[in-house]
Every structure is written in C-alpha cells, then in structure tokens.
Design a protein around this motif. Sequence first.
Motif, PDB file in Angstrom:
ATOM      1  N   ALA A 287      -5.670  60.535 -32.258  1.00 33.71           N
ATOM      2  CA  ALA A 287      -7.108  60.836 -32.312  1.00 33.71           C
ATOM      3  C   ALA A 287      -7.466  61.854 -31.244  1.00 33.71           C
ATOM      4  O   ALA A 287      -8.577  61.865 -30.716  1.00 33.71           O
ATOM      5  CB  ALA A 287      -7.919  59.564 -32.129  1.00 33.71           C
ATOM      6  N   GLY A 288      -6.507  62.723 -30.928  1.00 35.79           N
ATOM      7  CA  GLY A 288      -6.768  63.755 -29.930  1.00 35.79           C
ATOM      8  C   GLY A 288      -6.456  63.339 -28.511  1.00 35.79           C
ATOM      9  O   GLY A 288      -6.705  64.091 -27.574  1.00 35.79           O
ATOM     10  N   GLN A 289      -5.907  62.113 -28.333  1.00 32.93           N
ATOM     11  CA  GLN A 289      -5.595  61.688 -26.977  1.00 32.93           C
ATOM     12  C   GLN A 289      -4.360  62.418 -26.462  1.00 32.93           C
ATOM     13  O   GLN A 289      -3.425  62.701 -27.216  1.00 32.93           O
ATOM     14  CB  GLN A 289      -5.322  60.176 -26.914  1.00 32.93           C
ATOM     15  CG  GLN A 289      -6.516  59.323 -27.328  1.00 32.93           C
ATOM     16  CD  GLN A 289      -6.392  58.881 -28.784  1.00 32.93           C
ATOM     17  OE1 GLN A 289      -5.758  59.571 -29.584  1.00 32.93           O
ATOM     18  NE2 GLN A 289      -7.006  57.766 -29.117  1.00 32.93           N
ATOM     19  N   SER A 290      -4.394  62.743 -25.222  1.00 30.26           N
ATOM     20  CA  SER A 290      -3.225  63.340 -24.573  1.00 30.26           C
ATOM     21  C   SER A 290      -2.277  62.221 -24.146  1.00 30.26           C
ATOM     22  O   SER A 290      -2.703  61.075 -23.948  1.00 30.26           O
ATOM     23  CB  SER A 290      -3.662  64.161 -23.359  1.00 30.26           C
ATOM     24  OG  SER A 290      -4.354  63.342 -22.436  1.00 30.26           O
TER      25      SER A 290
END
Length: 250
Positions: free
Chosen positions: A140-143
Amino acid sequence: MAIDWKERSEVIKNFVSTGAVVVGGLWVLYQWDTLFPKTRADVQAAAASVRTDVSGTFSVELDMNDDGSPPPFREDAAAAEPADINAYCLAHPRAVLVQSTPVFGQLMLKSASGIPVHARVEQVAVSTAPISLPLIRPSAGQSPSIAPVTITDVATLTDDRMFIGGLRANRVEKGQEVQVALMFDVNLPVQCAHLERLVLFKAQVALTAIDPARDRPIGPPVPKIFVTTCQLNPRTAPACNISGIEARGQ
C-alpha cells in the motif's frame, strides 16, 4: 716513608667490595623495575581479558508437566474444570491473563582466562514479547521497515527471591567449569491478542579478576549477561532454548 702494601691492599679490597655491593644493588633495582612491572602488566592484561574469556550457557525449563500438554486455563479460580482459553479469548479479545509457572534453570560458566575469576550471580530478569505471525499482503505504498518488538518486563529476581543450588559466588580457575542451579516461580502476563509469545530470561553475572599472587580482586566487577528463551502458546507445552535464539554473552 715506606709504603705499607698490606694496608693499601686491604683498602683496595674494601673499595672493590663496596663497588660490588653497589653494582649488585643497582642490578637488583633494575631487575625489580623491569621484570616485576612486566609481571604486573601481564596480570592486568589477563584481568582485562576476563570479559571475553568466561563463557557459558543458561538453560531453563518451565512447569513440571511431562505429557506435553499446556497448563490448564481456569476462567474462575474456584472452577473445578478447566475452561477453553481460545473460546474465552474470542469473547474477550482484550483480556490480560496470568500464567503462573515454576522455572528451573541451570547456569554453566567456564573460564579460559589465565588467572582465576570470581563469578557472582547477581540477578535473573524475566520479560515477555509477542510473536508476530508471518503475513504477505499487497503493498500500500509503505517503504520497507522494521517494527520494534514490544518487550514487557515481568520481574527481576535476586537471590532472596529464588532458590540457588550450588554457590552464588564461585572462584573459577582456568579451564574449570562450574554449574549453578536456579528455581523460582513466575507470573507471566498473557494477552489474548498474543497468546503465542516469547519469554526471555537474562542471567547477569559479575566477573572479577583475581591476582593469583596476592589472592585479591583486580579492578571493578564486569557484568556479563547470558540469555535464553521459551516459546509459549495455549496448545502445547513450553518450548525452551529455541535453536538460533540462544545467546551466550559477549
């Protein structure tokens, strides 16, 4: 005036003897200032190596149940029959339970130091940590990140709160091995949200080098920690000394 050669030879002999005594004294002082400080330096160097030259292992067992079953859960302390912990936690997901269990431990210490070492068991600290289940999910776009583990301190036990078999303080000679047995009860907090969890046991030992010539301590005690773990869950008996997690100090 005639020369008294006998008297003169006695004077010369006295001068030579005096010179020999002076030279001998200077040689003794030289030896004292060079050899003995070197010996003391060797002792100090050996003392500095105590931290890495005393190794060991710490192992524990929980409960006395040999059939592999978990400890019974009682929703009511007065209940005659144990309840289903899974059903209880489904109904009370935020509940905090307490698992009471006896702990049996054994601490083994072995010295490779060139001088004796005084080893004193200072304390045993107990803490718990949740075990996360592995999970794969769409990004979900987390690094990439590392989540810290929440460690909960349970208790710190000194000798007045646990039984010690053997000696709490031991003089460990080079190559010698000593074993200390420990036994105590512990109340472990259990969250319904994390029924599977780790219990961490840390034994702290104070190490002090001993001057073998003067039989007295050298420098301040050096703390060393030995760690072991147990995995708890509501379905099986505790699994202790998990392979790959055991630590033996520094």
